[in-house]
Design an enzyme around this catalytic site. Structure first.
Site, PDB file in Angstrom:
ATOM      1  N   ASP A  70     -61.414  64.498 -21.069  1.00  0.00           N
ATOM      2  CA  ASP A  70     -60.168  65.113 -20.618  1.00  0.00           C
ATOM      3  C   ASP A  70     -60.521  66.014 -19.445  1.00  0.00           C
ATOM      4  OD1 ASP A  70     -57.283  65.060 -21.435  1.00  0.00           O
ATOM      5  OD2 ASP A  70     -57.571  67.194 -21.078  1.00  0.00           O
ATOM      6  N   SER A  71     -59.749  65.885 -18.397  1.00  0.00           N
ATOM      7  CA  SER A  71     -60.153  66.549 -17.164  1.00  0.00           C
ATOM      8  C   SER A  71     -58.945  66.924 -16.332  1.00  0.00           C
ATOM      9  CB  SER A  71     -61.069  65.624 -16.367  1.00  0.00           C
ATOM     10  OG  SER A  71     -60.568  64.304 -16.372  1.00  0.00           O
ATOM     11  N   TYR A 154     -56.289  63.730  -7.688  1.00  0.00           N
ATOM     12  CA  TYR A 154     -56.292  64.762  -6.646  1.00  0.00           C
ATOM     13  C   TYR A 154     -57.468  64.617  -5.681  1.00  0.00           C
ATOM     14  CZ  TYR A 154     -52.859  66.882  -9.779  1.00  0.00           C
ATOM     15  OH  TYR A 154     -51.748  67.110 -10.575  1.00  0.00           O
ATOM     16  N   ARG A 181     -67.166  65.350 -13.732  1.00  0.00           N
ATOM     17  CA  ARG A 181     -67.421  64.321 -14.753  1.00  0.00           C
ATOM     18  C   ARG A 181     -68.911  64.000 -14.835  1.00  0.00           C
ATOM     19  NH1 ARG A 181     -63.658  61.657 -13.110  1.00  0.00           N
ATOM     20  NH2 ARG A 181     -62.269  62.572 -14.652  1.00  0.00           N
TER      21      ARG A 181
HETATM   22  P1  IMP Z   1     -56.343  63.028 -18.366  1.00  0.00           P
HETATM   23  O1  IMP Z   1     -56.312  61.547 -18.426  1.00  0.00           O
HETATM   24  O2  IMP Z   1     -55.338  63.695 -19.222  1.00  0.00           O
HETATM   25  O3  IMP Z   1     -57.719  63.590 -18.535  1.00  0.00           O
HETATM   26  O4  IMP Z   1     -55.809  63.388 -16.925  1.00  0.00           O
HETATM   27  C1  IMP Z   1     -56.654  63.608 -15.922  1.00  0.00           C
HETATM   28  C2  IMP Z   1     -55.844  63.889 -14.654  1.00  0.00           C
HETATM   29  O5  IMP Z   1     -56.532  64.912 -13.963  1.00  0.00           O
HETATM   30  C3  IMP Z   1     -55.813  62.677 -13.767  1.00  0.00           C
HETATM   31  O6  IMP Z   1     -54.627  61.953 -13.907  1.00  0.00           O
HETATM   32  C4  IMP Z   1     -55.938  63.288 -12.395  1.00  0.00           C
HETATM   33  O7  IMP Z   1     -54.685  63.690 -11.943  1.00  0.00           O
HETATM   34  C5  IMP Z   1     -56.778  64.529 -12.639  1.00  0.00           C
HETATM   35  N1  IMP Z   1     -58.224  64.240 -12.507  1.00  0.00           N
HETATM   36  C6  IMP Z   1     -59.178  64.277 -13.467  1.00  0.00           C
HETATM   37  N2  IMP Z   1     -60.375  63.949 -12.964  1.00  0.00           N
HETATM   38  C7  IMP Z   1     -60.164  63.666 -11.679  1.00  0.00           C
HETATM   39  C8  IMP Z   1     -61.033  63.236 -10.634  1.00  0.00           C
HETATM   40  O8  IMP Z   1     -62.228  62.989 -10.782  1.00  0.00           O
HETATM   41  N3  IMP Z   1     -60.436  63.087  -9.423  1.00  0.00           N
HETATM   42  C9  IMP Z   1     -59.116  63.315  -9.199  1.00  0.00           C
HETATM   43  N4  IMP Z   1     -58.271  63.681 -10.138  1.00  0.00           N
HETATM   44  C10 IMP Z   1     -58.788  63.869 -11.381  1.00  0.00           C
END
Ligand code: IMP
Length: 196
Positions: A70-71, A154, A181
């Site tokens: 989650d990021s 982003y 990541r």
């Molecule tokens: P998750 O799937 O809920 O973890 O959502 C992660 C969201 O954070 C993604 O849809 C992106 O908008 C943003 N995100 C996470 N990691 C990255 C990255 O490495 N590059 C760009 N956006 C990221």
């Protein structure tokens, strides 16, 4: 070969993680290999909560060693927003472009020194007697306009410290040397290596 399932269907995350872990003898599966997986509802208040939730659901469903990511992006001027709302910042069924637009609109006219931001990834590894969480951060600043076409989310508006290019102007290999990541995965590598 040891199977590892990634608790995501985001093809960009999958590509990055597979590339970073390519030297480990792992058969990497993803949610696309399990079309009937239960919904992964990301209603936690932190990356940690959401990462754990995804890992538990997918591990229960597949019984396989599971890795969840989650990021998101945290902008200091906006008190950490979009944060856990990164994926749906401009609404439920939004696009990366609309999320970027909204964020740049909120940051319009904000001086360069106040455009500091960080990407954060929280990983959960669950299964085979292991329950481990790691975190990785990449510090940088927001660009004024989107630049570059690589990556996702982003990437076109984030300039990591030490670079003039955005994440989206870097190659996959370059991003994987410094990204949030990649850093979280490097901290998980030893645990994973012991299981294979
Ligand atoms: P998750 O799937 O809920 O973890 O959502 C992660 C969201 O954070 C993604 O849809 C992106 O908008 C943003 N995100 C996470 N990691 C990255 C990255 O490495 N590059 C760009 N956006 C990221």
């Amino acid at each position: 070969m040891k199977k590892l399932i990634l608790a995501t269907s985001n093809r960009h995350k999958i590509e990055e993680i597979k590339s970073i872990l390519k030297d480990l003898p792992l058969e990497i599966l993803t949610l696309t290999d399990f079309p009937n997986y239960p919904p992964l509802i990301e209603d936690g208040r932190t990356f940690e909560e959401n990462s754990r939730k995804k890992a538990i659901i997918v591990h229960q469903h597949t019984k396989l060693l599971t890795l969840a990511d989650d990021s998101g992006l945290e902008v200091f001027y906006l008190n950490g927003r979009p944060g856990v709302y990164s994926a749906r910042y401009a609404g439920e069924n939004t696009t990366d472009a609309l999320n970027n637009e909204k964020l740049l609109r909120e940051m319009r006219g904000v001086a360069p020194r106040r455009r500091r931001a960080q990407f954060r990834a929280v990983l959960t590894l669950l299964g085979d007697g292991v329950d481990e969480t790691t975190e990785g951060v990449c510090l940088g600043k927001l660009a004024e306009e989107p630049r570059g076409t690589n990556g996702f989310g982003y990437d076109p508006i984030f300039i990591p410290d030490g670079y003039t290019q955005t994440y989206a102007e870097l190659t996959l290999e370059e991003k994987n040397k410094i990204s949030h990541r990649a850093r979280a995965l490097e901290r998980m590598r030893e645990k994973l290596a012991r299981l294979v």
